[in-house]
Design a protein around this motif. Structure first.
Motif, PDB file in Angstrom:
ATOM      1  N   SER A  43       0.297  -1.342  -0.087  1.00 29.68           N
ATOM      2  CA  SER A  43       0.387  -0.054   0.023  1.00 29.68           C
ATOM      3  C   SER A  43       0.962   1.378   0.321  1.00 29.68           C
ATOM      4  CB  SER A  43      -0.614   0.021   1.263  1.00 29.68           C
ATOM      5  OG  SER A  43      -1.843   0.662   1.570  1.00 29.68           O
ATOM      6  N   GLU A  44       0.630   1.541  -1.105  1.00 26.69           N
ATOM      7  CA  GLU A  44       1.486   3.846  -1.053  1.00 26.69           C
ATOM      8  C   GLU A  44       3.102   2.909  -1.209  1.00 26.69           C
ATOM      9  OE1 GLU A  44      -0.245   6.662   1.387  1.00 26.69           O
ATOM     10  OE2 GLU A  44      -2.838   5.476   0.236  1.00 26.69           O
ATOM     11  N   PHE A  69      -1.137 -11.298  -5.540  1.00 25.79           N
ATOM     12  CA  PHE A  69      -0.448  -9.645  -4.992  1.00 25.79           C
ATOM     13  C   PHE A  69      -1.276  -8.760  -5.953  1.00 25.79           C
ATOM     14  CE2 PHE A  69       2.380  -6.016  -7.084  1.00 25.79           C
ATOM     15  CZ  PHE A  69       3.154  -5.728  -5.377  1.00 25.79           C
ATOM     16  N   MET A  70      -1.158  -7.895  -3.744  1.00 26.08           N
ATOM     17  CA  MET A  70      -2.646  -6.652  -4.611  1.00 26.08           C
ATOM     18  C   MET A  70      -1.253  -5.717  -4.174  1.00 26.08           C
ATOM     19  SD  MET A  70      -5.090  -9.061  -2.430  1.00 26.08           S
ATOM     20  CE  MET A  70      -4.118  -9.939  -1.576  1.00 26.08           C
ATOM     21  N   MET A  71      -1.677  -4.105  -4.558  1.00 26.24           N
ATOM     22  CA  MET A  71      -1.145  -3.045  -4.760  1.00 26.24           C
ATOM     23  C   MET A  71      -1.698  -2.128  -4.530  1.00 26.24           C
ATOM     24  SD  MET A  71       1.042  -2.789  -7.804  1.00 26.24           S
ATOM     25  CE  MET A  71       1.701  -1.024  -7.443  1.00 26.24           C
ATOM     26  N   SER A  72      -2.208  -0.816  -4.184  1.00 27.86           N
ATOM     27  CA  SER A  72      -2.634   0.023  -3.960  1.00 27.86           C
ATOM     28  C   SER A  72      -1.575   1.222  -4.059  1.00 27.86           C
ATOM     29  CB  SER A  72      -3.831   0.257  -3.189  1.00 27.86           C
ATOM     30  OG  SER A  72      -4.192   1.856  -3.126  1.00 27.86           O
ATOM     31  N   ASP A  73      -1.231   2.162  -5.142  1.00 29.52           N
ATOM     32  CA  ASP A  73      -0.503   3.183  -5.037  1.00 29.52           C
ATOM     33  C   ASP A  73      -0.545   4.030  -6.466  1.00 29.52           C
ATOM     34  OD1 ASP A  73       2.134   4.587  -4.446  1.00 29.52           O
ATOM     35  OD2 ASP A  73       2.492   1.686  -4.429  1.00 29.52           O
ATOM     36  N   TYR A  74       0.366   4.943  -6.391  1.00 30.93           N
ATOM     37  CA  TYR A  74      -0.153   6.185  -6.816  1.00 30.93           C
ATOM     38  C   TYR A  74       0.689   5.437  -8.168  1.00 30.93           C
ATOM     39  CZ  TYR A  74       0.120   8.883  -2.405  1.00 30.93           C
ATOM     40  OH  TYR A  74      -0.713   9.079  -0.940  1.00 30.93           O
ATOM     41  N   MET A  75      -0.174   6.381  -9.409  1.00 30.55           N
ATOM     42  CA  MET A  75       0.038   5.990 -10.538  1.00 30.55           C
ATOM     43  C   MET A  75      -0.030   7.047 -11.679  1.00 30.55           C
ATOM     44  SD  MET A  75      -0.414   2.088 -11.284  1.00 30.55           S
ATOM     45  CE  MET A  75      -0.284   0.604  -9.570  1.00 30.55           C
TER      46      MET A  75
END
Length: 187
Positions: A43-44, A69-75
């Protein structure tokens, strides 16, 4: 490291230490144990990683077959790295971001060996949560709640989050949630 320690303590209090492991790591020099994880979540955590492809390759190597695999991020989502609103935001980040378009992230994950099934733009929900958190803080302190020694820290964080939200409102910074999995091994 402080967050990893707090997470460990909460996991211990919930009686889940047998099932959940936390590791603080430097994603620029990531050396995970091969095939050691069923699930990984970021996460970020990866928007400042310079060599994202190497990081994704190592994450994939860490995953067991059918691992998630999970992600949450700025893109980015079509925005230019030369956009003034993006440059203004990047200048205030404590660690220099290495921004990549969401489609490039999908391709890097695929190149690493993941199957990417979800890439969801959660910018509006994310922005609303940030604004609500600061509005709640402002309301509490205006009613006389004492933030004590945290007040200076909250103000500094407020400046950082204001820059992030401003870049989101300009449409140049997005938050994406991505879900990828390791395919089943065929023997």
């Amino acid at each position: 490291e402080e967050l990893a320690n707090a997470s460990r303590e909460m996991t211990k209090m919930a009686g889940l230490t047998r099932y959940i492991k936390y590791h603080h790591c430097d994603f620029e020099d990531f050396k995970p144990k091969l095939k050691s994880a069923n699930v990984a979540y970021a996460s970020e955590a990866l928007f400042c990683v310079r060599n994202k492809q190497d990081c994704f390759n190592k994450l994939h190597g860490m995953m067991k077959p059918e691992g998630q695999f999970m992600m949450s991020d700025y893109m980015l989502d079509g925005a230019s790295l030369d956009d003034p609103a993006l440059k203004e935001w990047m200048a205030v980040e404590p660690i220099e971001p290495t921004m990549v378009d969401v489609q490039q992230i999908r391709q890097m994950l695929t190149n690493a060996g993941f199957e990417v099934s979800i890439a969801e733009d959660t910018t509006e929900e994310y922005k609303a949560n940030v604004l609500k958190a600061f509005a709640d803080y402002a309301a509490a302190t205006s009613r006389g709640a004492d933030s004590g020694h945290l007040h200076a820290w909250v103000l500094k964080e407020g400046e950082l989050w204001t820059a992030r939200v401003k870049a989101m409102e300009a449409g140049v910074l997005k938050v994406f949630r991505i879900y990828a999995r390791v395919p089943r091994e065929i023997i």
